[in-house]
Enzyme design. Structure first.
Site, PDB file in Angstrom:
ATOM      1  N   ASP A 260       2.561   2.363   2.713  1.00  0.00           N
ATOM      2  CA  ASP A 260       2.860   2.926   4.031  1.00  0.00           C
ATOM      3  C   ASP A 260       2.848   1.891   5.154  1.00  0.00           C
ATOM      4  O   ASP A 260       2.003   1.014   5.213  1.00  0.00           O
ATOM      5  CB  ASP A 260       1.966   4.119   4.398  1.00  0.00           C
ATOM      6  CG  ASP A 260       0.603   4.069   3.762  1.00  0.00           C
ATOM      7  OD1 ASP A 260       0.054   2.956   3.658  1.00  0.00           O
ATOM      8  OD2 ASP A 260       0.082   5.144   3.397  1.00  0.00           O
TER       9      ASP A 260
ATOM     10  N   CYS B  19       4.337   8.379   2.754  1.00  0.00           N
ATOM     11  CA  CYS B  19       4.367   9.710   2.164  1.00  0.00           C
ATOM     12  C   CYS B  19       4.480  10.775   3.257  1.00  0.00           C
ATOM     13  O   CYS B  19       4.524  10.469   4.450  1.00  0.00           O
ATOM     14  CB  CYS B  19       3.114   9.931   1.331  1.00  0.00           C
ATOM     15  SG  CYS B  19       1.600   9.710   2.253  1.00  0.00           S
TER      16      CYS B  19
ATOM     17  N   CYS C 172      -3.866   8.129   6.330  1.00  0.00           N
ATOM     18  CA  CYS C 172      -2.614   8.205   7.098  1.00  0.00           C
ATOM     19  C   CYS C 172      -2.913   8.441   8.572  1.00  0.00           C
ATOM     20  O   CYS C 172      -2.234   7.905   9.444  1.00  0.00           O
ATOM     21  CB  CYS C 172      -1.730   9.346   6.576  1.00  0.00           C
ATOM     22  SG  CYS C 172      -1.147   9.085   4.903  1.00  0.00           S
TER      23      CYS C 172
ATOM     24  N   CYS D   5       0.819  -1.214   0.000  1.00  0.00           N
ATOM     25  CA  CYS D   5       0.000   0.000   0.000  1.00  0.00           C
ATOM     26  C   CYS D   5       0.852   1.264   0.000  1.00  0.00           C
ATOM     27  O   CYS D   5       0.345   2.357  -0.196  1.00  0.00           O
ATOM     28  CB  CYS D   5      -0.919   0.039   1.207  1.00  0.00           C
ATOM     29  SG  CYS D   5      -2.002  -1.371   1.329  1.00  0.00           S
TER      30      CYS D   5
END
Lengths: 143, 395
Positions: free
Chosen positions: A35, A59, A103, A33
Site C-alpha cells: 500500500d 486494498c 490502513c 507492503c
C-alpha cells in the site's frame, strides 16, 4: 468483512486525483507492503485546506481510509487537520478489521506528511509537527 | 447485478448433482457402520466404500489395496511426510527434498518435522514455476528418504516434470510423494508409469464433497500410520469411515474419468481465450505460471500498479468470484510464497489474480470477465500513485 461505510468509500471514493502545484504533498507506504498513499493539499492564505486529493495503491480499506481522511480534513484549518488520528478514521469508517488498522495509520501519516511538506516549503511551524520526521513514517509492512 | 460467475474452482467446486444423488441415501437409508459386518446395513456400507476404492484405483492404475481414504488433501500430505519420516528416522534417514512452491500442508509439515531433526531442501523454481532437475539431483544425499513435489501448483497451475522426477527418485531408491490435489481429476495420472510411491488426492476439487481425501501408498512402502485408533482402512487409517463422502468421492472420480480428455480440451480453449483476452485488452500485465505446461482451468495474472484485494472486491460487485495472491487477502505480511519463488517482485505479486474455470463456464462468461477486468483495472489505475511515478515503478 467490511462495514457499509468502508464499502461506500471504496466503491465511490471521494477526492480521487492529484492537484497540480499543490501546496503540500505527502506520500507514505511502499509497493513492497502492498500500500502507498499520496495526499495533495491546496491551502489558502488563512491556512485553510481548500482542496485535497489522494492517490492510493492498496486494498479496499486503504482506499476507503484515504477517501474518508480527505473528507475529514477538507475545509479545516491546518491546525485542526494535524490532529486527525487514525482512531478517528477508524471510527468514522464504522470500524476496520484488526489486520486492516494499519490502513488508518497510513491515512493519518499521509495527512501529516503532506502538512509537514507545506510547513517546510513555507517556513511555518505547525503545532504537533515540531518534531515530525517523514522517515519515521516508514511503515515496515506492519499489519 | 444478477450475473454470478464462480471462477475459483481451485479453491473448491460445486458438488455435482449426480454425486449428491448418489450420496443422499447413505445419510438416512444406508447408514450402517461399515465395521458392522454381521448385518446387511453394515455390509452395504462396506460394499459402497470398496466400490469407490476400486474406482479410484482404476483411475490412477493402482491396486485397490493401495488406496486409503483420509479426511482430505491436507491429511494425506501430513501422513505422507510424517509417516515416512517416523518410519525412517532410526534407519539413518532424515532428509526430505521438496520445493519452495508446495502447498502449506507440505511446507508447514516440513517445518514441524525439522523440530525433530529432519532436514529439508526446498528446491527453487524458474520464472514459470518449474523445478530444476539438475538441482534436484545435486540435492540428493545418502540420508534422503523422500522427494515430495506437487503435480500441479494450486496458484499458478504449473505442471511439474513428474515422470522425470519419478525416474530420478527410483534410480536413487528414494520414496517419491506427489501432492496431486489440484491435478487429480483433470489430468490422467498413472502411478506406475510415473514411479509414484505416495500420492495425495482430494474430492472437493473435482465436484465431490469436502472433508474427504485419498492417499495412494505403493505396496511395500515404508511408512508409519498417522491416525491411530480402530482397525478401519485395513488397520492403516483409524476412524469410522465417512461413507457418504467416500461414495461421493468415488462418483466424482467416475464422472471425471468419463470424458477427461474432451473436458481438458474444452477448458484449455476457454483458458486460452481468457489469457489472450486479458493480454490484448489490458496493458502492463504479467501471466504467472507456464504459458502451456499448466492446468487446463488455471489463469493467473499480475496487474501492475494495483492491488489484488481491491480487484476482488470490485469483481465481487460484478458477480465474479476469484482469488488473489496479495498479502492483503490472506492476513499475512507477505504476498504468495509461490509468486515470490517465481521471482516476482512484491509489488507485482500484490496485484495478482487467479481465475480457475469449471465446465459450467461459457465463452460469453470469459468475454464478460475480460470486459469487467478491463474496467476494474482502469478504475483502480486511475487512482494509483504508482502508475504515473517512474521512481515507484522501479520498486
Amino acid at each position: 468483512m467490511y462495514s457499509e461505510i468502508v464499502m461506500d468509500h471504496f466503491r465511490n471514493p471521494r477526492n480521487v486525483g492529484r492537484i497540480e502545484n499543490a501546496d503540500g504533498v505527502g506520500q507514505v507506504g511502499n509497493p513492497k507492503c502492498g500500500d502507498i498513499m499520496k495526499i495533495y493539499l491546496k491551502i489558502n492564505k488563512d491556512e485553510i485546506i481548500e482542496d485535497v486529493k489522494f492517490e492510493t495503491f492498496g486494498c479496499g480499506s486503504a482506499i476507503a481510509s484515504s477517501s474518508i481522511a480527505t473528507e475529514m480534513i477538507k475545509g479545516k484549518s491546518i491546525h485542526e487537520a494535524v490532529g486527525l488520528s487514525n482512531k478517528a478514521v477508524v471510527e468514522a469508517l464504522g470500524g476496520l478489521p484488526p489486520v486492516k488498522i494499519h490502513c488508518s495509520v497510513l491515512a493519518e501519516q499521509a495527512v501529516k506528511s503532506a502538512l509537514y511538506d507545506y510547513a517546510q516549503k513555507n517556513n511555518k511551524v505547525i503545532k504537533g509537527l515540531e518534531n515530525y520526521k517523514p522517515e519515521d513514517d516508514e511503515i515496515h509492512c506492519q499489519h | 447485478m444478477s450475473k454470478k460467475l464462480y471462477l475459483d474452482n481451485a479453491a473448491t467446486t460445486r458438488v455435482k448433482r449426480e454425486v449428491l444423488d448418489e450420496m443422499r441415501q447413505y445419510f438416512d437409508e444406508l447408514y450402517g457402520n461399515p465395521s458392522s459386518q454381521l448385518y446387511e446395513l453394515g455390509r452395504k456400507s462396506k460394499q459402497a466404500i470398496e466400490k469407490a476404492r476400486k474406482t479410484l484405483a482404476d483411475f490412477i492404475n493402482a491396486d485397490e489395496k493401495e488406496i486409503y481414504f483420509t479426511a482430505g488433501g491436507t491429511e494425506s500430505d501430513n501422513w505422507a511426510l510424517k509417516g515416512v519420516a517416523f518410519a525412517n528416522f532410526n534407519k539413518g534417514k532424515n532428509h526430505i527434498i521438496t520445493t519452495k512452491i508446495e502447498h502449506h500442508a507440505i511446507l508447514h509439515t516440513c517445518e514441524y518435522l525439522e523440530k525433530f531433526g529432519v532436514e529439508t531442501t526446498y528446491l527453487d523454481v524458474d520464472r514459470y514455476g518449474l523445478v530444476d532437475l539438475e538441482q534436484l539431483k545435486e540435492s540428493i544425499r545418502p540420508e534422503t528418504m523422500l522427494i515430495s513435489v506437487m503435480y500441479a501448483n494450486n496458484e499458478i497451475g504449473t505442471i511439474q516434470p513428474i515422470e522425470e522426477i519419478g525416474k530420478i527418485a527410483k534410480e536413487h531408491g528414494i520414496l517419491f510423494h506427489v501432492d496431486a490435489v489440484q491435478a487429480f481429476g483433470s489430468i490422467r495420472i498413472d502411478v506406475n508409469k510415473l514411479n509414484i510411491d505416495l500420492m495425495s488426492m482430494s474430492a472437493h476439487k473435482l465436484g465431490g464433497p469436502k472433508g474427504i481425501g485419498g492417499m495412494y501408498i505403493r505396496k511395500g512402502t515404508r511408512i508409519d500410520n498417522f491416525i491411530h485408533g480402530g482397525g478401519q482402512e485395513r488397520g492403516r487409517r483409524a476412524g469410522t469411515e465417512g461413507v457418504q463422502n467416500i461414495v461421493g468421492f468415488g462418483k466424482a472420480v467416475e464422472i471425471a474419468s468419463r470424458n477427461l480428455d474432451e473436458r481438458a480440451e474444452r477448458l484449455t480453449a476457454l483458458r486460452n481465450r481468457l489469457v489472450e483476452g486479458i493480454k490484448n485488452n489490458i496493458p502492463d500485465v504479467v501471466l504467472n505460471g507456464h504459458p502451456t505446461r499448466r492446468l487446463p482451468n488455471n489463469v493467473n495474472f499480475s496487474f501492475k500498479y494495483v492491488e489484488g484485494e481491491s480487484i476482488l472486491l470490485l469483481l465481487d460487485m460484478e458477480g465474479i468470484s476469484a482469488s488473489s495472491g496479495s498479502a492483503c487477502t490472506s492476513g499475512s505480511l507477505d504476498p504468495s510464497h509461490v509468486l515470490l519463488a517465481t521471482g516476482l517482485d512484491h509489488g507485482t505479486a500484490h496485484g495478482s489474480i487467479r481465475f480457475t474455470l469449471s465446465e459450467e463456464i461459457t465463452e460469453e462468461d470469459i468475454d464478460y470477465t475480460v470486459e469487467t477486468m478491463k474496467n476494474i483495472i482502469a478504475k483502480l489505475r486511475a487512482m494509483s500513485p504508482i502508475k504515473n511515478d517512474e521512481d515507484l515503478k522501479k520498486n
